[in-house]
Design a protein around this motif. Structure first.
Motif, PDB file in Angstrom:
ATOM      1  N   GLU A  17     -18.795 -22.418   3.371  1.00  0.00           N
ATOM      2  CA  GLU A  17     -18.114 -23.716   3.631  1.00  0.00           C
ATOM      3  C   GLU A  17     -18.318 -24.341   4.806  1.00  0.00           C
ATOM      4  O   GLU A  17     -18.458 -25.134   5.244  1.00  0.00           O
ATOM      5  CB  GLU A  17     -16.659 -23.656   3.257  1.00  0.00           C
ATOM      6  CG  GLU A  17     -16.075 -23.828   1.875  1.00  0.00           C
ATOM      7  CD  GLU A  17     -14.782 -24.150   1.651  1.00  0.00           C
ATOM      8  OE1 GLU A  17     -13.863 -24.071   2.860  1.00  0.00           O
ATOM      9  OE2 GLU A  17     -14.127 -24.664   0.676  1.00  0.00           O
ATOM     10  N   LEU A  18     -18.476 -23.085   5.776  1.00  0.00           N
ATOM     11  CA  LEU A  18     -18.807 -23.477   7.272  1.00  0.00           C
ATOM     12  C   LEU A  18     -20.257 -24.121   7.283  1.00  0.00           C
ATOM     13  O   LEU A  18     -20.396 -25.039   8.299  1.00  0.00           O
ATOM     14  CB  LEU A  18     -18.633 -22.048   7.860  1.00  0.00           C
ATOM     15  CG  LEU A  18     -17.568 -22.017   8.921  1.00  0.00           C
ATOM     16  CD1 LEU A  18     -17.766 -20.733   9.749  1.00  0.00           C
ATOM     17  CD2 LEU A  18     -17.019 -23.243   9.629  1.00  0.00           C
ATOM     18  N   TYR A  38     -10.175 -30.458   9.998  1.00  0.00           N
ATOM     19  CA  TYR A  38     -10.991 -29.744   9.033  1.00  0.00           C
ATOM     20  C   TYR A  38     -11.823 -28.627   9.926  1.00  0.00           C
ATOM     21  O   TYR A  38     -12.125 -27.657   9.292  1.00  0.00           O
ATOM     22  CB  TYR A  38     -11.608 -30.825   8.382  1.00  0.00           C
ATOM     23  CG  TYR A  38     -10.639 -31.066   7.009  1.00  0.00           C
ATOM     24  CD1 TYR A  38     -10.583 -30.537   5.863  1.00  0.00           C
ATOM     25  CD2 TYR A  38      -9.889 -32.506   7.220  1.00  0.00           C
ATOM     26  CE1 TYR A  38      -9.762 -30.929   4.891  1.00  0.00           C
ATOM     27  CE2 TYR A  38      -8.900 -32.909   6.125  1.00  0.00           C
ATOM     28  CZ  TYR A  38      -8.964 -31.811   5.030  1.00  0.00           C
ATOM     29  OH  TYR A  38      -7.965 -32.356   3.971  1.00  0.00           O
ATOM     30  N   MET A  39     -12.493 -29.176  10.759  1.00  0.00           N
ATOM     31  CA  MET A  39     -13.727 -28.672  11.611  1.00  0.00           C
ATOM     32  C   MET A  39     -12.907 -27.262  12.171  1.00  0.00           C
ATOM     33  O   MET A  39     -13.357 -26.198  11.750  1.00  0.00           O
ATOM     34  CB  MET A  39     -14.290 -29.352  12.506  1.00  0.00           C
ATOM     35  CG  MET A  39     -15.247 -28.611  13.125  1.00  0.00           C
ATOM     36  SD  MET A  39     -16.719 -28.736  12.367  1.00  0.00           S
ATOM     37  CE  MET A  39     -17.432 -27.258  12.760  1.00  0.00           C
ATOM     38  N   SER A  51     -11.726 -24.676   9.694  1.00  0.00           N
ATOM     39  CA  SER A  51     -12.741 -24.060   8.816  1.00  0.00           C
ATOM     40  C   SER A  51     -13.303 -22.985   9.865  1.00  0.00           C
ATOM     41  O   SER A  51     -13.810 -21.866   9.483  1.00  0.00           O
ATOM     42  CB  SER A  51     -13.720 -24.899   8.139  1.00  0.00           C
ATOM     43  OG  SER A  51     -14.549 -25.640   9.273  1.00  0.00           O
ATOM     44  N   ILE A  52     -13.578 -23.380  10.865  1.00  0.00           N
ATOM     45  CA  ILE A  52     -13.951 -22.391  11.830  1.00  0.00           C
ATOM     46  C   ILE A  52     -12.918 -21.125  11.966  1.00  0.00           C
ATOM     47  O   ILE A  52     -13.481 -19.942  12.116  1.00  0.00           O
ATOM     48  CB  ILE A  52     -14.359 -22.782  13.328  1.00  0.00           C
ATOM     49  CG1 ILE A  52     -15.398 -23.731  13.292  1.00  0.00           C
ATOM     50  CG2 ILE A  52     -14.528 -21.888  14.418  1.00  0.00           C
ATOM     51  CD1 ILE A  52     -16.050 -24.505  14.525  1.00  0.00           C
ATOM     52  N   LEU A  53     -11.750 -21.203  11.927  1.00  0.00           N
ATOM     53  CA  LEU A  53     -10.927 -20.279  12.122  1.00  0.00           C
ATOM     54  C   LEU A  53     -10.792 -19.470  10.709  1.00  0.00           C
ATOM     55  O   LEU A  53      -9.980 -18.413  10.832  1.00  0.00           O
ATOM     56  CB  LEU A  53      -9.593 -20.785  12.393  1.00  0.00           C
ATOM     57  CG  LEU A  53      -9.421 -21.486  13.783  1.00  0.00           C
ATOM     58  CD1 LEU A  53      -7.920 -22.241  13.988  1.00  0.00           C
ATOM     59  CD2 LEU A  53      -9.289 -20.476  14.848  1.00  0.00           C
ATOM     60  N   LYS A  80     -10.088 -21.918   4.139  1.00  0.00           N
ATOM     61  CA  LYS A  80     -10.879 -22.623   3.223  1.00  0.00           C
ATOM     62  C   LYS A  80     -10.585 -24.421   3.120  1.00  0.00           C
ATOM     63  O   LYS A  80      -9.380 -24.353   3.486  1.00  0.00           O
ATOM     64  CB  LYS A  80     -10.738 -22.028   1.744  1.00  0.00           C
ATOM     65  CG  LYS A  80     -11.260 -20.588   1.547  1.00  0.00           C
ATOM     66  CD  LYS A  80     -12.733 -20.420   1.166  1.00  0.00           C
ATOM     67  CE  LYS A  80     -13.007 -18.972   1.270  1.00  0.00           C
ATOM     68  NZ  LYS A  80     -13.711 -18.663   2.782  1.00  0.00           N
ATOM     69  N   LYS A  81     -11.416 -24.893   2.478  1.00  0.00           N
ATOM     70  CA  LYS A  81     -11.136 -26.453   2.592  1.00  0.00           C
ATOM     71  C   LYS A  81      -9.760 -26.524   1.848  1.00  0.00           C
ATOM     72  O   LYS A  81      -8.895 -27.284   2.168  1.00  0.00           O
ATOM     73  CB  LYS A  81     -12.179 -27.184   2.147  1.00  0.00           C
ATOM     74  CG  LYS A  81     -12.038 -28.602   1.966  1.00  0.00           C
ATOM     75  CD  LYS A  81     -13.260 -29.547   1.800  1.00  0.00           C
ATOM     76  CE  LYS A  81     -12.792 -30.955   1.887  1.00  0.00           C
ATOM     77  NZ  LYS A  81     -12.128 -31.529   1.084  1.00  0.00           N
ATOM     78  N   HIS A  82      -9.833 -25.835   0.559  1.00  0.00           N
ATOM     79  CA  HIS A  82      -8.285 -26.208  -0.289  1.00  0.00           C
ATOM     80  C   HIS A  82      -7.106 -25.839   0.628  1.00  0.00           C
ATOM     81  O   HIS A  82      -6.171 -26.417   0.322  1.00  0.00           O
ATOM     82  CB  HIS A  82      -8.477 -25.673  -1.603  1.00  0.00           C
ATOM     83  CG  HIS A  82      -8.797 -24.152  -1.650  1.00  0.00           C
ATOM     84  ND1 HIS A  82      -7.327 -23.192  -1.690  1.00  0.00           N
ATOM     85  CD2 HIS A  82      -9.749 -23.232  -1.523  1.00  0.00           C
ATOM     86  CE1 HIS A  82      -7.711 -22.067  -1.615  1.00  0.00           C
ATOM     87  NE2 HIS A  82      -9.167 -21.888  -1.514  1.00  0.00           N
ATOM     88  N   ILE A  95      -6.863 -25.857   3.731  1.00  0.00           N
ATOM     89  CA  ILE A  95      -6.320 -27.033   4.642  1.00  0.00           C
ATOM     90  C   ILE A  95      -6.122 -28.222   3.996  1.00  0.00           C
ATOM     91  O   ILE A  95      -4.787 -28.736   4.508  1.00  0.00           O
ATOM     92  CB  ILE A  95      -7.704 -27.273   5.577  1.00  0.00           C
ATOM     93  CG1 ILE A  95      -8.442 -26.189   6.045  1.00  0.00           C
ATOM     94  CG2 ILE A  95      -7.428 -28.407   6.757  1.00  0.00           C
ATOM     95  CD1 ILE A  95      -9.879 -26.364   6.637  1.00  0.00           C
TER      96      ILE A  95
END
Lengths: 272, 405
Positions: free
Chosen positions: A23-24, B115-116, B119-121, B124-126, B128
């Motif tokens: 995803e990244l 979001y950025m 996800s770096i941390l 997963k998108k879901h 967040i």
């Protein structure tokens, strides 16, 4: 889930880990595209205007003034098809080579597979390419340039794939070196300018009669990608030997790049 | 059950000296090849054979001075930099918060940055998506969600950053120095959230200079000194040990005045009689000063301002209140000892100004001494003081509860 953190002693490409962080890729690419055009009044239009202006310039110089042959298709179509592939390579290379340095603040604080950074930088250039395809379609219509639809959907993606793989490889290689030796920051723009004239972006490979130059062109993945793309319009069969040797070279570059990158990756946080 | 983290003989060495510049260039590399080996470049051992185990669900505080190796240890744990020798066996997903707001981009909006950053941390998108409303709610910036981050105040940026991080759901959370900034209200919120995180069964490794926060959050701690692990055990014992380490801070003079008399030295002592900039709430402390007279002068007033981190005055002390006479002849030096029976400032960081006055300013030292007040056993309430309370009022109570027969 058990894992060990220690100083690196055995080599792995780390593809499994890369997949778990997939995803990244999206987020880094998305961020770079967004940031790139955010403050520009014309926004993403630049992705279209840049190749268009380049195409017009090169048409004036190479076709009108120097009368360079374009394998029987209108020179603007010829030049733009080369330029689109070339831009993936040159922008991608420039982005990814600098990517580790521009993202050093993140690298020093958070762990994730570092390969994501230079790879997403290449993907950013690919997004520009997708937008630039719009202008390419417009040019095709303007010049009533016919093409083989089957070849278009087979050869173009294959050409893009070869280009992206090459750019990944060279980009990660230069990104790793750039962390260690900032000299590459100055070498790369020069290198890209040089490569533009070495690659058959603005002229056809058919101008060469020298056996050795033809051999080098066969091993040049970017030349292969451009040839694949152009064959969609030119109507001559593709020389698969050239394509295969180009693709093979692309893979060699990819592995060499990832290998170098993975070797030095652990110490990026100390160096960056 | 096996420990969630086994840290085994970790050593980390850095090369220093000639190579300490921020990056290398080819020129140096070529130059070095022809040059004789540089004697001045040496090896700096940031961590030396550090071993300890962390059990699942434990909150461990990592205490030590600047340069003790705390941050290096956390960087190794979060895989940012590899150890030179030794290994760590981990049995849970680690997320680190070495500095909040990593990956924030000023051009992106608050929403995009959530979001950025998330996800770096490692979210997963879901994940967040699931926590998005809570994150926004916790940060208190919902009105500015679609404004680019560069228009945010630094406080708002920090709140947003911490809020994203607070909703990470790793088994092991590594936190470094996040509580150093932000307003008191938000610090409180953060402490509460971290307390909740550690109570929810997750493992927390916490590095902070705020001993009070460590005490509040961590039952166990380890003490690092110059790269070696001095001691590990109950947090209160470790803090005592830490305060016992000699602590010589160079005094910073930021002064003005005509210098007819001047303050030449000052030092703060804790209740153990050690030089220290960490004081315990409810325990005594002492300030020692040395004054030098450059002319013969009498009836000098010594004034002390005590300010909180925002620069608001919380207390003022003067020799006049105590009928103290400070006088001397040219060339004399006077030693002054000021004792405080009980430090009653609430836990946090404070600064001192020192003044010598006689009708006009003789010598003023602003912000010359920074000290922290640490929670102690004198305070029984859980969770610290509410809001902006700066002063603990010690009271003696008599309650006659009704007696029922």
């Amino acid at each position: 889930m058990e894992y060990v953190i220690q100083s690196q002693n055995k080599f792995s490409l780390g593809l499994k880990e890369l997949w778990s962080y997939r995803e990244l890729f999206y987020f880094f690419t998305w961020r770079d595209v967004k940031v790139k055009y955010k403050q520009a009044a014309l926004g993403i239009l630049w992705a279209i205007l840049q190749p268009l202006v380049m195409m017009i310039t090169f048409t004036l110089i190479f076709s009108k003034a120097l009368k360079v042959s374009s394998d029987g298709i209108p020179y603007p179509v010829f030049a733009l098809s080369g330029l689109l592939i070339w831009n993936i390579f040159s922008n991608g290379l420039l982005n990814s080579a600098n990517s580790m340095v521009t993202n050093s603040n993140v690298i020093k604080k958070i762990y994730f597979p570092r390969l994501i950074i230079p790879m997403s930088a290449v993907l950013t250039a690919l997004v520009d390419f997708l937008f630039a395809l719009i202008i390419f379609a417009a040019i095709l219509i303007y010049y009533h340039q016919g093409f083989n639809i089957f070849k278009m959907f087979l050869y173009l993606p294959l050409g893009i794939l070869i280009t992206v793989i090459t750019t990944f490889g060279l980009g990660t290689f230069l990104a790793a070196l750039n962390v260690k030796y900032r000299d590459f920051q100055y070498i790369i723009p020069f290198l890209i300018q040089f490569l533009l004239f070495v690659n058959p972006v603005l002229y056809s490979t058919k101008v060469f009669t020298n056996h050795w130059i033809n051999l080098i062109m066969k091993a040049n993945p970017i030349a292969s990608a451009i040839e694949l793309f152009r064959s969609v319009f030119i109507g001559q069969p593709v020389d698969w030997n050239t394509i295969l040797s180009g693709a093979g070279m692309a893979l060699i570059i990819l592995f060499a790049g990832i290998f170098t990158f993975r070797k030095t990756e652990a110490y990026f946080a100390d160096l960056a | 059950m096996k420990p969630i983290l086994e840290i085994q003989h970790i050593t980390k060495k850095f090369r220093i000296g000639a190579r300490q510049e921020r990056y290398l260039s080819l020129r140096d590399k070529i130059y070095d090849t022809f040059k004789k080996k540089d004697k001045s470049s040496g090896i700096f051992t940031a961590l030396n054979d550090v071993s300890f185990n962390v059990d699942a669900g434990e909150s461990i505080g990592i205490i030590g001075r600047n340069g003790a190796g705390k941050s290096t240890l956390l960087k190794i744990l979060s895989k940012i930099t590899p150890p030179t020798t030794g290994k760590i066996i981990g049995r849970g997903r680690i997320a680190s918060l070495l500095e909040v707001g990593t990956g924030f981009h000023p051009e992106l909006t608050g929403r995009e940055n959530i979001y950025m950053n998330g996800s770096i941390l490692g979210m997963k998108k879901h994940e967040i998506d699931k926590h998005f409303d809570e994150i926004v709610d916790f940060s208190g910036v919902e009105r500015f969600l679609d404004t680019p981050l560069k228009r945010y105040s630094s406080g708002m940026q920090l709140r947003l950053a911490f809020s994203v991080a607070a909703y990470l759901e790793p088994e092991i959370l590594i936190i470094d120095e996040v509580l150093a900034v932000g307003d008191a209200e938000f610090q409180k919120k953060c402490l509460g959230k971290m307390d909740q995180v550690s109570k929810s069964g997750r493992t927390v490794l916490f590095v902070s200079h705020n001993l009070g926060a460590i005490q509040q959050l961590c039952s166990k701690s380890i003490l690092l000194n110059k790269g070696t692990l001095l001691k590990s055990g109950k947090t209160s014992n470790i803090i005592d040990e830490y305060l016992n380490l000699s602590q010589k801070v160079t005094n910073r003079f930021n002064s003005y005045g005509n210098k007819d008399a001047e303050i030449v030295d000052f030092e703060l002592y804790n209740h153990l009689g050690k030089e220290s900039r960490d004081l315990f709430l409810g325990y005594p402390c002492a300030l020692h000063l040395k004054i030098k007279f450059n002319t013969t002068i009498s009836d000098v007033e010594l004034g002390i301002n005590i300010k909180d981190i925002y620069g608001d005055l919380v207390s003022h002390i003067t020799s006049i209140d105590q009928n103290i006479v400070i006088s001397g002849e040219k060339g004399d030096e006077a030693d002054i000892e000021i004792n405080l029976d009980s430090v009653n400032f609430t836990p946090g960081t404070y600064k001192m100004d020192l003044f010598l006055l006689k009708n006009e300013m003789l010598h003023a030292n602003t912000d010359c001494l920074t000290f922290s007040v640490i929670n102690s056993d004198k305070i029984k309430r859980p969770g610290g003081f509410p809001g902006h309370v700066k002063y603990f009022t010690d009271t003696r109570w008599k309650v006659k509860n009704p007696v029922r027969v």
